[in-house]
Design an enzyme around this catalytic site. Structure first.
Site, PDB file in Angstrom:
ATOM      1  N   PRO A 132       0.133   1.231   5.199  1.00 14.49           N
ATOM      2  CA  PRO A 132       0.916   0.980   6.410  1.00 14.49           C
ATOM      3  C   PRO A 132       1.592  -0.380   6.512  1.00 14.49           C
ATOM      4  CG  PRO A 132      -1.401   0.753   6.905  1.00 14.49           C
ATOM      5  CD  PRO A 132      -1.311   1.210   5.466  1.00 14.49           C
ATOM      6  N   CYS A 133       2.607  -0.596   5.689  1.00 20.72           N
ATOM      7  CA  CYS A 133       3.357  -1.849   5.735  1.00 20.72           C
ATOM      8  C   CYS A 133       4.117  -2.004   7.055  1.00 20.72           C
ATOM      9  CB  CYS A 133       4.292  -1.954   4.541  1.00 20.72           C
ATOM     10  SG  CYS A 133       5.393  -0.555   4.305  1.00 20.72           S
TER      11      CYS A 133
END
Length: 171
Positions: A132-133
């Protein structure tokens, strides 16, 4: 090593291309990502969406977009150097519905001066959403630096927003 295979899945943020080698996902690419590699470099042959790990990825992504899944359980094999791997591991540790700054991640790596390098590694994350950047924000709380585009980042963060009254939001 086996050859790469891929499927293209629909999503609320556009088509997502899932690439796997030897049963592990190496890429989850958005259709217009800033750092999307050339298709001939990573995609390989088309696969059936019923094959693994594609069927599980499709199921879990569908559940995520429906607000029913917070943690992915997929076999991942992102390709990158040691520093990138360390940053991507930190991204996987950011809980659903929370954010961290580039500085937070740099400090977690032991050197607050690494914030810019963390930003570069974050932008090169090959497995969007699952790693989850989108949960990484600027030090002032602004939504900066998302290879998939800020509209997608806003969408993903809003999707993960807790119901009104929940505490602990960082953005």
């Amino acid at each position: 090593m086996s050859a790469a295979r891929h499927v293209v899945l629909p999503s609320p943020i556009g088509e997502l291309t899932v690439v796997a080698v030897d049963g592990a996902i190496t890429h989850l690419l958005m259709d217009a990502a800033k750092y999307r590699p050339a298709d001939h470099e990573v995609l390989g042959a088309p696969a059936s969406p019923d094959e693994e790990p594609f069927a599980t990825a499709a199921h879990q992504l569908g559940a995520y977009f429906a607000g029913e899944l917070r943690d992915f359980a997929l076999p991942l094999a992102p390709r990158g150097d040691d520093f990138h791997q360390r940053v991507w591991a930190l991204l996987r540790d950011i809980p659903y519905g929370e954010t961290r700054t580039y500085g937070d991640l740099a400090r977690a790596l032991g050197d607050r001066n690494l914030a810019q390098a963390v930003g570069t590694a974050n932008g090169r994350n090959p497995i969007a959403i699952v790693v989850p950047c989108h949960r990484v924000i600027g030090s002032d709380g602004s939504l900066v630096g998302y290879a998939g585009g800020l509209e997608r980042k806003r969408f993903l963060l809003a999707l993960e927003e807790p119901p009104a009254g929940d505490a602990g939001r960082l953005f």
